[in-house]
Design an enzyme around this catalytic site. Structure first.
Site, PDB file in Angstrom:
ATOM      1  N   ARG A  82       0.832  -1.203   0.000  1.00 49.58           N
ATOM      2  CA  ARG A  82       0.000   0.000   0.000  1.00 49.58           C
ATOM      3  C   ARG A  82       0.865   1.251   0.000  1.00 49.58           C
ATOM      4  NH1 ARG A  82      -4.518   0.062   4.528  1.00 49.58           N
ATOM      5  NH2 ARG A  82      -2.751   0.671   5.812  1.00 49.58           N
ATOM      6  N   LYS A 184      -2.670   6.450   1.405  1.00 49.09           N
ATOM      7  CA  LYS A 184      -2.491   6.844   2.798  1.00 49.09           C
ATOM      8  C   LYS A 184      -1.498   7.996   2.850  1.00 49.09           C
ATOM      9  CE  LYS A 184      -2.730   4.405   7.174  1.00 49.09           C
ATOM     10  NZ  LYS A 184      -4.172   4.503   7.416  1.00 49.09           N
ATOM     11  N   GLU A 220     -16.321   6.412   3.799  1.00 47.76           N
ATOM     12  CA  GLU A 220     -15.685   5.923   5.037  1.00 47.76           C
ATOM     13  C   GLU A 220     -15.637   7.038   6.062  1.00 47.76           C
ATOM     14  OE1 GLU A 220     -11.480   4.993   4.962  1.00 47.76           O
ATOM     15  OE2 GLU A 220     -11.197   6.045   3.087  1.00 47.76           O
TER      16      GLU A 220
END
Ligand code: PLP
Length: 341
Positions: A82, A184, A220
């Protein structure tokens, strides 16, 4: 190895300086060998890319002590992958996956005295991150980067028992369509601070963000993916290009299907469906699943059947199974538990 004298059960989620951290520098097109260092401070140019234009990405994972006394991490290879995706999206160099996992191993081993004992509920939170460190004033990617990993012990998430959250449907957006919601990056958090401070002032625990283009679908929260359980017992998780692919959520989906035999749907979830849900939880490394008791849509309350005092039954089964796998009490799928020592 003697543990540090820390009151594990009463630790919060905060930063505590530990003994060692890992540093590697990217210069002239290549990463150096990297090493553990003692100094927890960073000296950089006043014009560093990270300071001017927020060129930085991060990861978060935990190390903990299992049932049989090993120190392990959970699926660190997925954090490495990620971070690679995050770095590419911000035009940063990729830090090799194998080296990422090795750096995590080194930091955990060097700070083993800070890894909370089994049964304490506390864990060692690990923060890998990377940022542009060379001077940038005209807008462009930095030429030099630093990759670091530090760790800090953190307390049990559900201290004093589980308390289902009350969340609000936010009027702010978290991510733009075709933007950076799926990586992220610190920039996604900087812009969420005003929304979360506002929500807290209004008495809510968290924000539920909707898809910014139609504002009809659930995305989210600021730092966790949603998982719902329908009244007929199906597990549903929102699918969207602009949510962060939570490793916890992906693991829970596997647990739901393969361990609990539940039907799982990963699909678009409309705001109008919320009233049909029996349970709702927030998934992320910090809590595994944090149950939601109430969702407030501009004054209209949607009360989940699971109530305000406990986790719903399916959420609880998912939580117990995944934490059982993590702690070594339930057999893990191949490759999930990465033993460090
Ligand atoms: C880190 C993060 C999550 C949770 O991901 P995990 O891998 O499960 O910890 C969810 N949403 C956002 C926005 C995040 O930054």
């Amino acid at each position: 190895m003697e543990k540090k004298n820390i009151d594990w059960a009463n630790l919060g989620f905060g930063y505590m300086q530990t003994d060692k951290r890992y540093v590697s520098n990217f210069k002239n097109g290549a990463w150096d060998a990297g090493a553990l260092v003692d100094d927890s401070n960073i000296v950089m140019s006043e014009c560093a890319g990270v300071l001017q234009y927020a060129q930085t990405v991060f990861e978060g994972l935990k190390a903990y002590t299992t049932d049989d006394g090993h120190i392990v991490t959970f699926r660190p290879d997925l954090n490495a992958e990620r971070m690679e995706q995050s770095a590419k999206r911000l035009e940063m160099p990729v830090f090799d996956k194998g080296r990422f996992v090795e750096a995590v191993e080194q930091v955990v081993s060097a700070n083993a005295a800070f890894v909370p004992p089994y049964g304490s509920g506390a864990t060692l939170y690990i923060r890998p991150y990377m940022f542009g460190i060379s001077p940038v004033i005209g807008v462009k990617p930095a030429e030099e980067y630093q990759f670091r990993v530090f760790c800090t012990p953190v307390g049990p998430y559900f201290k004093g028992g589980v308390k289902p959250l009350t969340i609000k449907i936010s009027d702010f957006d978290r991510a733009a369509p075709h933007g950076t919601g799926h990586i992220k990056a610190g920039l996604n958090y900087a812009m969420s601070l005003h929304a979360i401070v506002t929500a807290h002032e209004e008495g809510y625990d968290e924000n539920m963000y909707l898809d910014p283009s139609t504002r009809t679908k659930v995305e989210e929260t600021g730092g966790a993916n949603f998982l719902f359980v329908t009244k007929d017992g199906k597990v549903v998780t929102p699918k969207s290009d602009s949510i962060l692919p939570s490793i916890t959520r992906r693991s829970l989906v596997h647990v739901a299907k393969e361990y609990l035999g539940l039907t799982v749907e990963e699909r678009e979830v409309y705001k109008d469906e919320l009233a049909d849900m029996a349970e709702c939880g927030l998934c992320g490394t910090a809590a595994v699943i944090s149950p939601v008791g109430k969702i407030v849509d501009h004054g209209k309350e949607i009360c989940l059947a699971s109530g305000m005092s406990e986790m719903g039954p399916v959420t609880k089964k998912l939580y117990d199974t995944l934490t059982g796998i993590q702690m070594g009490r339930i057999e893990a799928p191949e490759g999930w538990i990465h033993v460090i020592m």
